[in-house]
Structure formats: structure tokens, C-alpha cells
Design a protein around this motif. Structure first.
Motif, PDB file in Angstrom:
ATOM      1  N   LEU A  30       0.860  -1.181   0.000  1.00  0.00           N
ATOM      2  CA  LEU A  30       0.000   0.000   0.000  1.00  0.00           C
ATOM      3  C   LEU A  30       0.901   1.237   0.000  1.00  0.00           C
ATOM      4  CD1 LEU A  30      -3.080   0.667   0.218  1.00  0.00           C
ATOM      5  CD2 LEU A  30      -2.677   1.021   2.651  1.00  0.00           C
ATOM      6  N   PRO A  31       0.633   2.217  -0.853  1.00  0.00           N
ATOM      7  CA  PRO A  31       1.500   3.405  -0.887  1.00  0.00           C
ATOM      8  C   PRO A  31       1.606   4.063   0.499  1.00  0.00           C
ATOM      9  CG  PRO A  31      -0.033   3.428  -2.733  1.00  0.00           C
ATOM     10  CD  PRO A  31      -0.451   2.293  -1.837  1.00  0.00           C
ATOM     11  N   ALA A  32       2.804   4.518   0.832  1.00  0.00           N
ATOM     12  CA  ALA A  32       3.063   5.119   2.147  1.00  0.00           C
ATOM     13  C   ALA A  32       2.110   6.270   2.433  1.00  0.00           C
ATOM     14  CB  ALA A  32       4.515   5.583   2.235  1.00  0.00           C
ATOM     15  N   ARG A  33       1.785   7.066   1.432  1.00  0.00           N
ATOM     16  CA  ARG A  33       0.881   8.206   1.595  1.00  0.00           C
ATOM     17  C   ARG A  33      -0.478   7.739   2.123  1.00  0.00           C
ATOM     18  NH1 ARG A  33      -2.857   9.476  -2.286  1.00  0.00           N
ATOM     19  NH2 ARG A  33      -1.882   8.101  -3.774  1.00  0.00           N
ATOM     20  N   LEU A  34      -0.993   6.634   1.595  1.00  0.00           N
ATOM     21  CA  LEU A  34      -2.289   6.123   2.048  1.00  0.00           C
ATOM     22  C   LEU A  34      -2.168   5.470   3.417  1.00  0.00           C
ATOM     23  CD1 LEU A  34      -3.702   4.695  -1.296  1.00  0.00           C
ATOM     24  CD2 LEU A  34      -4.077   6.949  -0.255  1.00  0.00           C
ATOM     25  N   PHE A  35      -1.053   4.801   3.661  1.00  0.00           N
ATOM     26  CA  PHE A  35      -0.780   4.205   4.967  1.00  0.00           C
ATOM     27  C   PHE A  35      -0.821   5.292   6.043  1.00  0.00           C
ATOM     28  CE2 PHE A  35       2.184   2.599   8.210  1.00  0.00           C
ATOM     29  CZ  PHE A  35       1.690   1.321   8.411  1.00  0.00           C
ATOM     30  N   HIS A  36      -0.109   6.397   5.796  1.00  0.00           N
ATOM     31  CA  HIS A  36      -0.086   7.510   6.747  1.00  0.00           C
ATOM     32  C   HIS A  36      -1.462   8.150   6.895  1.00  0.00           C
ATOM     33  CE1 HIS A  36       4.152   7.281   7.314  1.00  0.00           C
ATOM     34  NE2 HIS A  36       4.449   7.649   6.095  1.00  0.00           N
ATOM     35  N   ASP A  53       0.461  12.093  17.281  1.00  0.00           N
ATOM     36  CA  ASP A  53       1.794  12.673  17.317  1.00  0.00           C
ATOM     37  C   ASP A  53       2.761  11.846  16.465  1.00  0.00           C
ATOM     38  OD1 ASP A  53       3.788  14.581  18.564  1.00  0.00           O
ATOM     39  OD2 ASP A  53       4.574  12.682  19.340  1.00  0.00           O
ATOM     40  N   MET A  54       2.775  10.552  16.674  1.00  0.00           N
ATOM     41  CA  MET A  54       3.690   9.673  15.956  1.00  0.00           C
ATOM     42  C   MET A  54       3.425   9.688  14.453  1.00  0.00           C
ATOM     43  SD  MET A  54       4.461   5.592  16.428  1.00  0.00           S
ATOM     44  CE  MET A  54       2.739   5.192  16.496  1.00  0.00           C
ATOM     45  N   HIS A  55       2.159   9.574  14.052  1.00  0.00           N
ATOM     46  CA  HIS A  55       1.857   9.477  12.622  1.00  0.00           C
ATOM     47  C   HIS A  55       2.000  10.810  11.901  1.00  0.00           C
ATOM     48  CE1 HIS A  55       1.186   5.317  13.050  1.00  0.00           C
ATOM     49  NE2 HIS A  55       0.241   5.518  13.971  1.00  0.00           N
ATOM     50  N   ALA A  56       1.800  11.908  12.600  1.00  0.00           N
ATOM     51  CA  ALA A  56       2.084  13.216  11.992  1.00  0.00           C
ATOM     52  C   ALA A  56       3.584  13.341  11.733  1.00  0.00           C
ATOM     53  CB  ALA A  56       1.597  14.344  12.896  1.00  0.00           C
ATOM     54  N   ALA A  61       8.167  13.106   7.946  1.00  0.00           N
ATOM     55  CA  ALA A  61       9.461  12.511   7.597  1.00  0.00           C
ATOM     56  C   ALA A  61       9.431  11.877   6.206  1.00  0.00           C
ATOM     57  CB  ALA A  61       9.867  11.478   8.642  1.00  0.00           C
ATOM     58  N   ASP A  62       8.258  11.396   5.791  1.00  0.00           N
ATOM     59  CA  ASP A  62       8.117  10.798   4.462  1.00  0.00           C
ATOM     60  C   ASP A  62       7.766  11.819   3.385  1.00  0.00           C
ATOM     61  OD1 ASP A  62       8.870   8.281   5.251  1.00  0.00           O
ATOM     62  OD2 ASP A  62       6.859   7.425   5.225  1.00  0.00           O
ATOM     63  N   GLY A  63       7.824  13.115   3.733  1.00  0.00           N
ATOM     64  CA  GLY A  63       7.678  14.165   2.744  1.00  0.00           C
ATOM     65  C   GLY A  63       6.282  14.708   2.516  1.00  0.00           C
ATOM     66  N   LEU A  64       5.316  14.300   3.323  1.00  0.00           N
ATOM     67  CA  LEU A  64       3.967  14.850   3.178  1.00  0.00           C
ATOM     68  C   LEU A  64       3.939  16.259   3.758  1.00  0.00           C
ATOM     69  CD1 LEU A  64       2.220  11.522   4.008  1.00  0.00           C
ATOM     70  CD2 LEU A  64       2.182  12.689   1.806  1.00  0.00           C
ATOM     71  N   SER A  65       3.174  17.125   3.146  1.00  0.00           N
ATOM     72  CA  SER A  65       3.206  18.542   3.522  1.00  0.00           C
ATOM     73  C   SER A  65       2.531  18.800   4.865  1.00  0.00           C
ATOM     74  CB  SER A  65       2.536  19.391   2.446  1.00  0.00           C
ATOM     75  OG  SER A  65       1.126  19.269   2.518  1.00  0.00           O
ATOM     76  N   GLU A  66       2.955  19.897   5.488  1.00  0.00           N
ATOM     77  CA  GLU A  66       2.334  20.315   6.751  1.00  0.00           C
ATOM     78  C   GLU A  66       0.840  20.551   6.563  1.00  0.00           C
ATOM     79  OE1 GLU A  66       3.472  20.570   9.921  1.00  0.00           O
ATOM     80  OE2 GLU A  66       5.276  19.629   9.129  1.00  0.00           O
TER      81      GLU A  66
END
Length: 153
Positions: A30-36, A53-56, A61-66
Motif C-alpha cells: 500500500l503506498p506510504a501516503r495512504l498508509f499515513h 503525534d507519531m503518525h504526523a 518525515a516521508d515528505g507529506l506537507s504540513e
């Protein structure tokens, strides 16, 4: 708020099983973006500060925007998410709140526009896994770490 007990110390075999499920989900393709997205959204719904806190932090860290991270909590009103992400968010909401929603067909049908049954099975497993982790953390009152305060410029 005081931590109730150390789940891993009290139930090491259960923790091993939860970790095995987590590793299965992480290695599912599953793509990391969807996992997160799933992990963060379910944690927000469940009020699990440790997991939010952990998943944000992991998302960042995986490059998803604020902006993407912040708006997961208000996804219905946001335009930052793709139609595919919105379908995953709706299904995550439905399964996390299954006692209230009964996982309506319209949420599943929207997901089917973007994913195969095999991919949906992966999504369901990630939703299930984070709900297990949320219940462990909320049930034991696991505390999130407090970051150092940023210094003013």
C-alpha cells in the motif's frame, strides 16, 4: 493523566501479534501516503494523542506537507486531498466508527472506483491495525513525547 500500565511488559505475546500485524501492513505494498493517511485519520477519530503525534511525525518525515497533515482532521471541508484520498478517508471514518456507520455501501462503492478488492483488503487491514494500536494506547493512557519548544527568531 497517568499511564495505567506498560502493555508490552504485561502482554508480550499480544504485543508480538500486534507488531506482526503492523509489519504485514507496512510490507503490503500500500503506498506510504495512504498508509499515513489511514493511520493519522483513525488516530484523530479515536482521540489517541500518542498515535496522532507519531503518525504526523512519520508523515512529515516521508515528505507529506504540513498542510496535508494538518487538514486530515478537517478533510471533509478541505480541497488538499485527491478523490482517491477522500475515498480512503471516508472508508477509514466508516470502519473506525463502524458501530455508528455500519460501513455504508456508498463509502465502499467510492473506494472501488480507485482500488481493486486486493487493495481494499490491504486498506481494511491497515484500518484494523491502527484501531488496535489506538485502543492499546488510549486504554493504557500511553503518553506521547513532548517536543522541545521552538525558539523565537
Amino acid at each position: 493523566m497517568k499511564t495505567r500500565f506498560d502493555f508490552a511488559a504485561v502482554a508480550p505475546e499480544a504485543m508480538k501479534a500486534a507488531i506482526a500485524l503492523e509489519m504485514h501492513c507496512k510490507n503490503s505494498g500500500l503506498p506510504a501516503r495512504l498508509f499515513h493517511l489511514i493511520k493519522l485519520r483513525a488516530s484523530i477519530i479515536n482521540g489517541c494523542s500518542y498515535c496522532v503525534d507519531m503518525h504526523a511525525k512519520e508523515s512529515r518525515a516521508d515528505g507529506l506537507s504540513e498542510q496535508w497533515i494538518r487538514l486530515v482532521s478537517a478533510w471533509h471541508e478541505s480541497t488538499v486531498f485527491t478523490d482517491e484520498e477522500r475515498a480512503v478517508l471516508a472508508f477509514t471514518d466508516s470502519l473506525t466508527l463502524v458501530a455508528q456507520t455500519r460501513a455504508p455501501d456508498e463509502d465502499y462503492d467510492e473506494l472501488r472506483k480507485f482500488f481493486s478488492e486486493a487493495e481494499i483488503a490491504k486498506i481494511i487491514m491497515v484500518i484494523g491495525a491502527i484501531n488496535v494500536w489506538n485502543r492499546i494506547a488510549v486504554g493504557t493512557r500511553k503518553k506521547h513525547p513532548v517536543d522541545a519548544a521552538a525558539k523565537a527568531a
